[in-house]
Scaffold this motif. Structure first.
Motif, short mmCIF file in Angstrom:
data_model
loop_
_atom_site.label_atom_id
_atom_site.label_comp_id
_atom_site.label_asym_id
_atom_site.label_seq_id
_atom_site.Cartn_x
_atom_site.Cartn_y
_atom_site.Cartn_z
N MET A 250 0.71 -1.23 0.17
CA MET A 250 -0.03 -0.03 0.10
C MET A 250 0.95 1.22 -0.18
SD MET A 250 -3.41 0.77 2.29
CE MET A 250 -2.60 0.64 3.73
N GLY A 251 2.09 1.23 0.69
CA GLY A 251 2.90 2.37 0.70
C GLY A 251 3.51 2.68 -0.61
N ARG A 252 3.82 1.85 -1.58
CA ARG A 252 3.86 2.22 -2.96
C ARG A 252 2.73 2.75 -3.73
NH1 ARG A 252 9.31 1.69 -3.69
NH2 ARG A 252 10.15 -0.36 -2.77
N LEU A 253 1.75 2.38 -3.44
CA LEU A 253 0.73 3.08 -4.08
C LEU A 253 0.70 4.44 -3.79
CD1 LEU A 253 -2.16 2.53 -5.78
CD2 LEU A 253 -3.28 2.32 -3.42
N GLY A 254 0.66 4.74 -2.51
CA GLY A 254 0.45 6.02 -1.94
C GLY A 254 1.83 6.76 -2.42
N GLU A 255 2.92 6.34 -2.59
CA GLU A 255 4.01 7.12 -3.05
C GLU A 255 4.00 7.36 -4.58
OE1 GLU A 255 7.99 5.01 -2.16
OE2 GLU A 255 7.55 5.16 0.15
N SER A 256 3.35 6.46 -5.36
CA SER A 256 3.13 6.52 -6.61
C SER A 256 2.07 7.70 -7.06
CB SER A 256 2.69 5.28 -7.45
OG SER A 256 3.90 4.41 -7.44
N ALA A 257 0.96 7.65 -6.15
CA ALA A 257 0.23 8.83 -6.39
C ALA A 257 0.75 10.26 -5.96
CB ALA A 257 -1.29 8.46 -5.42
N ALA B 80 13.02 19.45 -2.38
CA ALA B 80 12.40 19.08 -1.19
C ALA B 80 12.36 17.39 -0.90
CB ALA B 80 10.74 19.57 -1.20
N ALA B 81 12.27 17.26 0.31
CA ALA B 81 12.18 15.70 0.74
C ALA B 81 10.67 15.57 1.06
CB ALA B 81 13.14 15.03 1.82
N VAL B 82 9.93 14.68 0.35
CA VAL B 82 8.55 14.16 0.73
C VAL B 82 8.51 13.04 1.30
CG1 VAL B 82 6.37 14.03 -0.44
CG2 VAL B 82 8.13 15.39 -1.47
N PHE C 163 24.45 18.81 -4.98
CA PHE C 163 23.17 19.41 -5.65
C PHE C 163 23.03 20.98 -5.01
CE2 PHE C 163 20.03 18.05 -8.50
CZ PHE C 163 18.99 19.02 -8.34
N SER C 164 23.47 21.96 -5.82
CA SER C 164 23.34 23.42 -5.21
C SER C 164 22.25 23.87 -5.65
CB SER C 164 24.64 24.11 -5.86
OG SER C 164 24.38 25.38 -5.47
N VAL C 165 21.30 24.39 -4.54
CA VAL C 165 20.01 24.99 -4.69
C VAL C 165 20.12 26.05 -3.58
CG1 VAL C 165 18.70 23.08 -5.80
CG2 VAL C 165 19.07 23.18 -3.22
N THR C 166 19.14 26.81 -3.81
CA THR C 166 18.87 28.11 -2.73
C THR C 166 18.40 27.35 -1.45
OG1 THR C 166 18.43 29.62 -4.61
CG2 THR C 166 17.93 30.26 -2.47
N ARG C 167 17.18 26.59 -1.49
CA ARG C 167 16.72 26.08 -0.16
C ARG C 167 16.48 24.72 -0.42
NH1 ARG C 167 11.41 28.04 0.05
NH2 ARG C 167 11.06 27.63 -1.84
N LEU C 168 16.43 24.17 0.95
CA LEU C 168 16.00 22.99 1.27
C LEU C 168 14.69 22.84 1.91
CD1 LEU C 168 19.55 21.06 1.99
CD2 LEU C 168 18.18 20.84 -0.11
N ARG C 169 13.82 21.78 1.76
CA ARG C 169 12.63 21.86 2.61
C ARG C 169 11.98 20.22 2.65
NH1 ARG C 169 9.12 23.88 -2.06
NH2 ARG C 169 7.90 21.89 -2.36
N VAL C 170 11.36 19.99 3.87
CA VAL C 170 10.67 18.79 3.83
C VAL C 170 9.07 19.02 3.90
CG1 VAL C 170 10.30 16.93 5.47
CG2 VAL C 170 12.43 18.09 5.34
N ASP C 171 8.71 18.35 2.90
CA ASP C 171 7.09 18.32 2.88
C ASP C 171 6.41 16.99 3.22
OD1 ASP C 171 7.57 20.50 1.56
OD2 ASP C 171 7.25 19.64 -0.61
N ALA C 172 5.25 17.11 3.55
CA ALA C 172 4.58 15.80 4.04
C ALA C 172 3.35 15.59 3.10
CB ALA C 172 4.03 15.89 5.36
N ALA C 173 3.05 14.40 2.92
CA ALA C 173 1.81 13.80 2.13
C ALA C 173 1.24 12.84 3.03
CB ALA C 173 2.15 13.54 0.57
N SER C 174 -0.25 13.03 3.05
CA SER C 174 -1.02 12.08 3.51
C SER C 174 -2.10 11.50 2.39
CB SER C 174 -1.86 12.65 4.53
OG SER C 174 -3.20 11.88 4.90
N ILE D 184 -5.26 12.63 -1.53
CA ILE D 184 -3.96 13.14 -1.06
C ILE D 184 -4.14 14.48 -0.64
CG2 ILE D 184 -1.87 13.84 -1.98
CD1 ILE D 184 -2.30 12.07 -4.35
N ASP D 185 -3.65 14.69 0.83
CA ASP D 185 -3.36 15.88 1.47
C ASP D 185 -1.95 16.32 1.17
OD1 ASP D 185 -5.98 16.70 2.10
OD2 ASP D 185 -6.17 15.43 3.73
N TYR D 186 -1.46 17.37 1.13
CA TYR D 186 0.04 17.68 0.61
C TYR D 186 0.33 19.08 1.62
CZ TYR D 186 4.57 17.62 -1.56
OH TYR D 186 5.78 17.75 -1.61
N LEU D 187 1.32 18.84 2.44
CA LEU D 187 1.66 20.09 3.40
C LEU D 187 3.04 20.37 2.77
CD1 LEU D 187 0.76 19.05 6.70
CD2 LEU D 187 -0.79 20.32 5.31
#
Length: 114
Positions: free
Chosen positions: A1-8, A43-45, A83-94, A105-108
């Motif tokens: 089920m985790g793979r299904l969510g990640e693919s979505a 971003a890491a999701v 990897f040189s970027v201006t910003r890094l962030r962590v996002d979360a997806a339900s 899908i809810d995405y923060l």
């Protein structure tokens, strides 16, 4: 089920025009589910997939300690890949799998910013 969510969630991120840089990236310290590039930000999701709310919201499984670990892992990923970027962030997806197998899908975005 985790793979299904990640693919979505990958499809959701791609629909926003974000570039998928990695999936299920692992090192000794842990794993990042999805890594995306959104303009000048990487971003890491973290994806949490559930079949209902019996154990609470999927977001509740992402503790402050988990967020700190994800941020550290993202820094490791960025340094390894030069990897040189201006910003890094962590996002979360339900991702909730409904009784009829449709997904909600809810995405923060930016639950932990640098």
């Amino acid at each position: 089920m985790g793979r299904l969510g990640e693919s979505a969630v990958v499809a959701y991120c791609e629909s926003k025009g974000w570039r998928i840089l990695a999936r299920n990236w692992r090192v000794l310290q842990g794993e990042l589910d999805i890594i995306v590039q959104d303009a000048d930000c990487v971003a890491a999701v973290e994806v949490k997939t559930r079949r209902g709310m019996a154990y609470g919201s999927p977001f509740e499984a992402i503790t402050p300690l988990k967020m700190q670990r994800l941020r550290k892992l993202l820094g490791i990923w960025a340094s390894i890949h030069s990897f040189s970027v201006t910003r890094l962030r962590v996002d979360a997806a339900s991702v909730l799998v409904n009784h009829d197998d449709t997904l909600k899908i809810d995405y923060l975005q930016g639950v932990f910013n640098d």
